[in-house]
Motif scaffolding. Sequence first.
Motif, PDB file in Angstrom:
ATOM      1  N   ARG A 131       0.824  -1.209   0.000  1.00 25.94           N
ATOM      2  CA  ARG A 131       0.000   0.000   0.000  1.00 25.94           C
ATOM      3  C   ARG A 131       0.861   1.262   0.000  1.00 25.94           C
ATOM      4  O   ARG A 131       0.585   2.207  -0.753  1.00 25.94           O
ATOM      5  N   SER A 148       1.517   4.194  -2.996  1.00 26.48           N
ATOM      6  CA  SER A 148       1.252   5.627  -2.785  1.00 26.48           C
ATOM      7  C   SER A 148       2.336   6.509  -3.378  1.00 26.48           C
ATOM      8  O   SER A 148       2.146   7.718  -3.530  1.00 26.48           O
ATOM      9  N   SER A 159     -14.180  -4.096   1.774  1.00 23.80           N
ATOM     10  CA  SER A 159     -13.642  -3.041   2.631  1.00 23.80           C
ATOM     11  C   SER A 159     -12.125  -3.092   2.677  1.00 23.80           C
ATOM     12  O   SER A 159     -11.461  -2.054   2.795  1.00 23.80           O
ATOM     13  N   MET A 200     -11.043  -1.319  -0.488  1.00 20.77           N
ATOM     14  CA  MET A 200     -11.272   0.121  -0.393  1.00 20.77           C
ATOM     15  C   MET A 200     -10.276   0.773   0.560  1.00 20.77           C
ATOM     16  O   MET A 200      -9.779   1.877   0.296  1.00 20.77           O
ATOM     17  N   ASN A 201      -9.962   0.100   1.673  1.00 24.05           N
ATOM     18  CA  ASN A 201      -8.957   0.634   2.600  1.00 24.05           C
ATOM     19  C   ASN A 201      -7.589   0.713   1.929  1.00 24.05           C
ATOM     20  O   ASN A 201      -6.819   1.649   2.158  1.00 24.05           O
ATOM     21  N   THR A 222      -7.557   3.712  -0.320  1.00 18.52           N
ATOM     22  CA  THR A 222      -7.421   4.911   0.512  1.00 18.52           C
ATOM     23  C   THR A 222      -5.977   5.119   0.934  1.00 18.52           C
ATOM     24  O   THR A 222      -5.420   6.225   0.826  1.00 18.52           O
ATOM     25  N   GLN A 234      -3.843   6.305  -1.931  1.00 24.67           N
ATOM     26  CA  GLN A 234      -4.073   7.681  -2.384  1.00 24.67           C
ATOM     27  C   GLN A 234      -3.533   8.728  -1.413  1.00 24.67           C
ATOM     28  O   GLN A 234      -3.442   9.905  -1.763  1.00 24.67           O
ATOM     29  N   HIS A 235      -3.153   8.310  -0.212  1.00 24.93           N
ATOM     30  CA  HIS A 235      -2.639   9.237   0.789  1.00 24.93           C
ATOM     31  C   HIS A 235      -1.108   9.293   0.780  1.00 24.93           C
ATOM     32  O   HIS A 235      -0.445   8.374   0.316  1.00 24.93           O
ATOM     33  N   TYR A 265     -17.780   3.800  -3.265  1.00 27.21           N
ATOM     34  CA  TYR A 265     -17.000   4.970  -3.677  1.00 27.21           C
ATOM     35  C   TYR A 265     -17.708   6.263  -3.258  1.00 27.21           C
ATOM     36  O   TYR A 265     -17.070   7.216  -2.808  1.00 27.21           O
ATOM     37  N   SER A 284     -17.007   7.206   0.193  1.00 24.50           N
ATOM     38  CA  SER A 284     -15.597   7.447   0.498  1.00 24.50           C
ATOM     39  C   SER A 284     -15.203   8.864   0.101  1.00 24.50           C
ATOM     40  O   SER A 284     -15.976   9.599  -0.504  1.00 24.50           O
ATOM     41  N   SER A 285     -13.972   9.210   0.432  1.00 25.00           N
ATOM     42  CA  SER A 285     -13.429  10.506   0.010  1.00 25.00           C
ATOM     43  C   SER A 285     -12.403  10.314  -1.098  1.00 25.00           C
ATOM     44  O   SER A 285     -11.563  11.191  -1.339  1.00 25.00           O
ATOM     45  N   LEU A 286     -12.481   9.183  -1.795  1.00 26.42           N
ATOM     46  CA  LEU A 286     -11.498   8.854  -2.816  1.00 26.42           C
ATOM     47  C   LEU A 286     -11.706   9.683  -4.074  1.00 26.42           C
ATOM     48  O   LEU A 286     -12.840   9.997  -4.453  1.00 26.42           O
TER      49      LEU A 286
END
Length: 342
Positions: free
Chosen positions: A168, A172, A189, A192-193, A196, A199-200, A249, A252-254
């Motif tokens: 992960r 990124s 999930s 999706m995690n 997330t 993307q951070h 989606y 989420s804030s993606l």
Amino acid sequence: MNMEFKRELPTARVVREMYPVSEELYAKKKENDEEIRKVFTGESDKLVLVIGPCSADREDAVLEYIARLAEIREKIKDKIVIIPRIYTNKPRTTGDGYKGMLHQPDPNSQPDMLRGLIAIRKLHMKALEQTGFSCADEMLYPENHRYLNDLLSYVAVGARSVENQQHRLTASGLDVPVGMKNPTGGDLSVMMNSITAAQHSHTFVYSNWEVTSAGNPLAHAILRGSTSKHGRNISNYHYEDLMLLCELYDKSSLVNPGVIIDTNHANSGKKWDQQPRIAKEIMHSYKLSGDIRKLVKGLMIESYLLDGCQKPSGDVYGQSITDPCLGWEKTERLILELAELV
């Protein structure tokens, strides 16, 4: 430690200096990157096809397959962006079996990681030189990504790796699309995690360096089906599955919501000949719903020169030695049909 240290391998920097990418080829890769990026940001409504053998077992057959993709590319380039699969390392459920060209550049010989590192870089380079394709590979070992990162235009994180922290965090820091597969147990999930996290921005240890990543806005989902506790395959490519992913989606804030749908693995029950049917059902859902149309960025298809598969010790040219694949004639027909449906 109960292991033998056989030899120290050259760093990625050394191997890249031994086999450098010319400015002209790197410019072509960046051109490919930009076309692919626009699909994942929604600036382009083309369909991505991540397509090719389950595993890249031999250079000659893989390059012939990719050359055939290059021939068909001109017919469908206004509708479809082709990203050939050159998967050079393979996860194994039990740890046993053929682990890919990285481990065994010759499937019938003993593992040789030094030859393997050189073989996989040369294969990706030759694909770019001969066809103009910068390809996809699976990031099975995050530390090894630097041996190929100046050649790849797409990276996949597999179902067995998607919950791993190092995968992960490394994702990124990449500047190309990274697809996060749902885990084999099917828990969306987890996927999706993982998106997330990718993307951070993060600070972490990578190749003996303390690094800070910028976050990858092109990280996205890959649906590949799952396996129940009783060992039954459960598909997740249907209309209802895609609408559920739309909802996830939305909550989420993606950024850049997107999914690539794998038409093989648990989605087909490894029935390779069902991939055209599955692809067409996905395209039907794509036409029925504007939300699904925005979400679905493409398909992942396992395809090679010949139908089916053989044992790793087999010598049938152009037939998979891992999962069974769709042969070329069916593949060509499917690509042209998909172009009509976009």
